[in-house]
Design a protein around this motif. Sequence first.
Motif, mmCIF file in Angstrom:
data_model
loop_
_atom_site.group_PDB
_atom_site.id
_atom_site.type_symbol
_atom_site.label_atom_id
_atom_site.label_comp_id
_atom_site.label_asym_id
_atom_site.label_seq_id
_atom_site.Cartn_x
_atom_site.Cartn_y
_atom_site.Cartn_z
ATOM 1 N N ALA A 44 0.836 -1.199 0.000
ATOM 2 C CA ALA A 44 0.000 0.000 0.000
ATOM 3 C C ALA A 44 0.870 1.247 0.000
ATOM 4 N N THR A 50 -7.030 -0.157 -2.717
ATOM 5 C CA THR A 50 -6.700 -1.518 -2.284
ATOM 6 C C THR A 50 -6.786 -2.503 -3.439
ATOM 7 N N ARG A 60 -3.436 -5.504 -6.479
ATOM 8 C CA ARG A 60 -3.873 -5.665 -5.100
ATOM 9 C C ARG A 60 -2.778 -5.150 -4.175
ATOM 10 N N ARG A 63 -1.766 -4.029 3.139
ATOM 11 C CA ARG A 63 -1.382 -3.145 4.232
ATOM 12 C C ARG A 63 -0.305 -3.825 5.068
#
Length: 386
Positions: A44, A50, A60, A63
Amino acid sequence: MSRPRLIVLASTYPGRPGDGTPEFVSDLARREAEHFDTIALVPAVPGGATHESEGRLQVRRFRYFPARWERLAHGAIIENLRQDRAMWVQVPCLVLAEALATLRTVRRHRPDVVHAHWIVPQGLVATVCAPRTPRLVTTLGGDLYALDSPLLRRLKGWVVRRAGHVTVMNEEMRRLVIDLGAAPEKVSVMPMGADLSGVVPRVERPDGPVRLLFVGRLVEKKGLHVLLEALRLVRADVRLTVVGDGPLRAQSERAAEGLPVTFAGQLGRTALRQAYAEADIVVVPSVPAASGDQDGLPVVLLEAMGTGCAVVASALAGIDEAVRDDVDGVLTAPGDPAALARALDDLAADPGRRAELGRSARERATEFSADAVGRRYVDLLRSLTS
């Protein structure tokens, strides 16, 4: 008929188009997605969604730290760690989160092949989390040059010996990977390509100061400090535009005081292409950093050449394989401001030579286009799946 499935692992990936983050991984992933059902699994970053979908390419982002401080993967990880030692606490978190995200993705989608960008950490994660899946590992320089402790050398050797194939940016890097234990026949020089599809025609201007352009993250290995020192020695009437941002921006702005320099910050791809078109000379003054890190083959150099702009660059491994001195551009000794100043003065005084170098550079750049390089990577991935 079902298509083969590919997982791309990387730590440098734009959060959104045109945010100034290098796009070489995303450019290649798009071309791989023309032939594979592709998932790009990346950390991220601020501003990044996301989940994203673009045709057969899914992005994708996992986190790995509380969002307020989650900036390790925003830009260049090695340089971020050098500038802010507190970020080291995020390193194990990122590696663990990437491993868990990779395990989940491998179990759900059962890829036919994995393409891991950088030996550490992505190659390491892929080797641990997808041991039965064929793996292509691509090293772009930082992990190979800078991460050189005995422990990391053992880890890198473990990864490259188990990879189906390893690609590198230049012949020097190929020798280093073989020294780590990789089989020579499984190591190829295949640099990242430059997207030349939207090149803006050059803007010729018969008079006025010669326009110099520097593009890159403001970190030591990009060599902006050498260019600024050289500008104090240049006799010609020149103006320099610096495109990019990074931890050394404030220091660079102080070093540029009194010089004809404009700091433009990060530019999106469209604005950057226009900047190439308006430049007379693009300068790529790369140097080896104190950490040992250095450029393998900067995509900025290839983009400038594709525009047909004259380039002055450092004679480092990789750069000297793309630029033939005094044919496609001018090479100078890295870290030598006086030599760089002489080259800039010579080119500033000779527009005819600049035009000749630019024409040759444009032809040369087609060999390194994202389309041409993408085809080579697709063929290599297909060979691993078979």
